[in-house]
Write a protein that holds these residues in place. Structure first.
Motif, PDB file in Angstrom:
ATOM      1  N   ALA A 106       0.887  -1.213  -0.003  1.00 25.26           N
ATOM      2  CA  ALA A 106      -0.073   0.092   0.036  1.00 25.26           C
ATOM      3  C   ALA A 106       0.887   1.196   0.202  1.00 25.26           C
ATOM      4  CB  ALA A 106      -0.823   0.089   1.137  1.00 25.26           C
ATOM      5  N   GLU A 107       0.359   2.543  -0.478  1.00 28.65           N
ATOM      6  CA  GLU A 107       1.013   3.679  -0.218  1.00 28.65           C
ATOM      7  C   GLU A 107       1.333   4.249   0.889  1.00 28.65           C
ATOM      8  OE1 GLU A 107       2.437   4.989  -3.406  1.00 28.65           O
ATOM      9  OE2 GLU A 107       1.845   3.110  -3.837  1.00 28.65           O
ATOM     10  N   ASP A 118      -8.029   6.391   4.007  1.00 31.02           N
ATOM     11  CA  ASP A 118      -8.055   6.717   2.687  1.00 31.02           C
ATOM     12  C   ASP A 118      -6.517   6.035   2.033  1.00 31.02           C
ATOM     13  OD1 ASP A 118      -9.056   7.740   0.413  1.00 31.02           O
ATOM     14  OD2 ASP A 118      -8.241   9.621   0.673  1.00 31.02           O
ATOM     15  N   ASN A 119      -6.239   4.848   2.433  1.00 33.95           N
ATOM     16  CA  ASN A 119      -5.058   4.203   1.767  1.00 33.95           C
ATOM     17  C   ASN A 119      -5.495   3.925   0.301  1.00 33.95           C
ATOM     18  OD1 ASN A 119      -2.477   3.254   1.418  1.00 33.95           O
ATOM     19  ND2 ASN A 119      -2.893   2.133   3.611  1.00 33.95           N
ATOM     20  N   ARG A 120      -4.363   3.672  -0.525  1.00 35.55           N
ATOM     21  CA  ARG A 120      -4.479   3.157  -1.878  1.00 35.55           C
ATOM     22  C   ARG A 120      -3.401   2.244  -2.147  1.00 35.55           C
ATOM     23  NH1 ARG A 120      -1.636   8.004  -1.922  1.00 35.55           N
ATOM     24  NH2 ARG A 120      -0.069   8.246  -3.701  1.00 35.55           N
ATOM     25  N   GLU A 175      -1.552   1.170  -5.759  1.00 35.42           N
ATOM     26  CA  GLU A 175      -1.094   1.585  -7.126  1.00 35.42           C
ATOM     27  C   GLU A 175      -0.656   0.413  -7.822  1.00 35.42           C
ATOM     28  OE1 GLU A 175       1.175   4.973  -7.357  1.00 35.42           O
ATOM     29  OE2 GLU A 175       0.185   6.070  -6.312  1.00 35.42           O
ATOM     30  N   SER A 224      -4.434   4.214  -9.567  1.00 29.66           N
ATOM     31  CA  SER A 224      -4.734   3.366  -8.052  1.00 29.66           C
ATOM     32  C   SER A 224      -6.276   2.892  -7.868  1.00 29.66           C
ATOM     33  CB  SER A 224      -4.544   4.650  -7.156  1.00 29.66           C
ATOM     34  OG  SER A 224      -5.399   5.459  -6.893  1.00 29.66           O
ATOM     35  N   ASP A 268      -8.579   1.429  -4.784  1.00 28.63           N
ATOM     36  CA  ASP A 268      -8.942   1.199  -3.095  1.00 28.63           C
ATOM     37  C   ASP A 268      -8.402   0.067  -2.768  1.00 28.63           C
ATOM     38  OD1 ASP A 268     -11.254  -0.358  -3.580  1.00 28.63           O
ATOM     39  OD2 ASP A 268     -12.439   1.350  -3.311  1.00 28.63           O
ATOM     40  N   GLU A 269      -8.770  -0.357  -1.716  1.00 30.32           N
ATOM     41  CA  GLU A 269      -8.386  -1.462  -0.905  1.00 30.32           C
ATOM     42  C   GLU A 269      -9.128  -2.697  -1.360  1.00 30.32           C
ATOM     43  OE1 GLU A 269      -6.590  -1.443   3.444  1.00 30.32           O
ATOM     44  OE2 GLU A 269      -7.390   0.677   3.080  1.00 30.32           O
ATOM     45  N   LYS A 272      -9.955   3.920  -8.018  1.00 28.06           N
ATOM     46  CA  LYS A 272      -9.528   5.180  -7.214  1.00 28.06           C
ATOM     47  C   LYS A 272      -9.313   6.416  -7.970  1.00 28.06           C
ATOM     48  CE  LYS A 272      -7.767   6.618  -2.870  1.00 28.06           C
ATOM     49  NZ  LYS A 272      -8.973   6.686  -2.032  1.00 28.06           N
ATOM     50  N   ASP A 273      -8.490   6.103  -9.030  1.00 29.46           N
ATOM     51  CA  ASP A 273      -7.893   7.089  -9.942  1.00 29.46           C
ATOM     52  C   ASP A 273      -7.529   6.428 -11.269  1.00 29.46           C
ATOM     53  OD1 ASP A 273      -6.523   8.748 -11.619  1.00 29.46           O
ATOM     54  OD2 ASP A 273      -5.160   9.607 -10.158  1.00 29.46           O
TER      55      ASP A 273
END
Length: 369
Positions: A223-224, A231-233, A235, A284, A286-287, A292-293
């Motif tokens: 994870a980042e 609000d982890n992401r 990539e 990115s 999400d979990e 997400k992006d």
């Protein structure tokens, strides 16, 4: 550029076309219009329209280091030496030690933050320059900067802080994934360049720390932000990049659990982070694996190519010709490349940054030849 159909040639031929474009289009751009001959630094970006530099507001040490890596790897010892000298003269903080983040348009210190990502790239680039061109000052810089990282950036439980004040007196950024990944990359390069097994021990500790604090258990992804951060992401590009780095480490990371988790992370990122039709890698997730992006940045595409090329499953590697073709059609152009695209294929960032050739160079180097 001509577009190629996977059946038109082997992976080797497809990869050769990418390397030709790099040698004949990308490198000349950064020796030429993209290089400020007065300051002897690469401009931060050139325009996609006319390939002229965008007005300079700053120059980053990390960008200079990445270009030092690229020209060292390309065998251009002359230009690499100029970049190395500029790195030493322009970005060193002679008072406090370490390296400035950036200088202004006149070459005077601008952002004096001590940034781990920057320090990692200094180690990485100097290791490449020292190894390829036998420069003892570069190898000395590798050792000195690595020692400084261990003494000044150290955080709890074998992690390293992302940023500190200019005098190293105050932590301004706590540990995050990306600088730790690039420190891993830098120390793997340093280990190869110096043959000093002190880097083995440092790498083992770092891999253990990343495994403890950043591996997302359900997916194996790194994870980042530390696990349980809000609000982890995840990539996809970084899963592919870590997958490659762990393969480069040989048996060094066997006790960390990263080898197993990144096999899962690769599969997860490939399944949910890559657009099946276009081959575009999303920025990115999400979990839960939702997008997400959705931006498609060129660096994530190059990391996917590199991970595919280094995978030990032949069925996975079989996807490489199609992926190279999709990449070439979507992200390269006769005069350069597209930095970012939307899922629909529109250009989301029009300029070409000086930091991107590093991503192209590392990916193309890993493809079959």
């Amino acid at each position: 550029m001509h577009s190629m159909n996977p059946s038109a040639g082997s992976t080797v031929a497809l990869a050769a076309a990418l390397r030709d474009h790099f040698a004949n289009v990308v490198l000349p751009m950064w020796r030429g219009a993209g290089f400020n001959t007065a300051l002897k630094l690469p401009y931060e970006a050139v325009s996609a329209e006319n390939r002229q530099p965008l007005p300079a507001e700053r120059y980053r040490a990390m960008a200079c280091a990445r270009q030092l890596f690229v020209f060292s790897q390309a065998g251009d010892a002359g230009h690499a030496q100029v970049l190395f000298d500029s790195l030493m003269h322009t970005f060193q903080d002679t008072r406090n030690g370490g390296w400035f983040y950036s200088v202004d348009a006149q070459g005077a210190p601008l952002d004096t933050t001590k940034d781990l990502y920057t320090h990692a790239f200094v180690v990485f680039a100097c290791a490449e320059f020292g190894r390829r061109h036998g420069n003892p000052d570069a190898l000395e810089t590798v050792h000195r900067t690595s020692a400084l990282i261990q003494s000044q950036f150290a955080a709890d439980d074998d992690l390293f802080n992302a940023a500190l004040s200019a005098d190293f007196g105050r932590v301004t950024g706590t540990p995050v994934q990306n600088p730790l990944m690039h420190l891993t990359e830098a120390w793997l390069a340093a280990r190869e360049a110096t043959r000093d097994n002190a880097f083995d021990a440092a790498l083992r500790r770092l891999a253990g720390a990343v495994a403890r604090h950043f591996v997302h258990a359900p997916t194996g992804c790194i994870a980042e932000l530390p696990i349980d951060a809000a609000d982890n992401r995840l990539e996809p590009g970084h899963q592919f990049e870590w997958f490659w780095l762990v393969r480069q480490a040989g048996g060094l990371f066997d006790d960390s659990g990263l080898v197993e988790s990144l096999q899962r992370a690769f599969a997860f990122a490939r399944q949910l982070g890559v657009d099946e039709t276009t081959g575009g890698v999303y920025a990115s997730l999400d979990e839960a694996g939702q997008i997400k992006d959705a931006t498609q940045r060129i660096w994530a595409q190059t990391e996917y190519l590199r991970a595919l090329a280094s995978h030990d499953d032949a069925a996975v590697r079989a996807a490489l010709p199609r992926q190279i073709t999709l990449f070439e059609q979507r992200f390269l152009r006769p005069a350069g490349w597209f930095e970012c695209k939307t899922p629909a294929g529109d250009v989301a960032r029009a300029d070409m940054p000086s930091t991107t050739p590093y991503h192209l160079a590392t990916a193309y180097d890993a493809l079959p030849s």
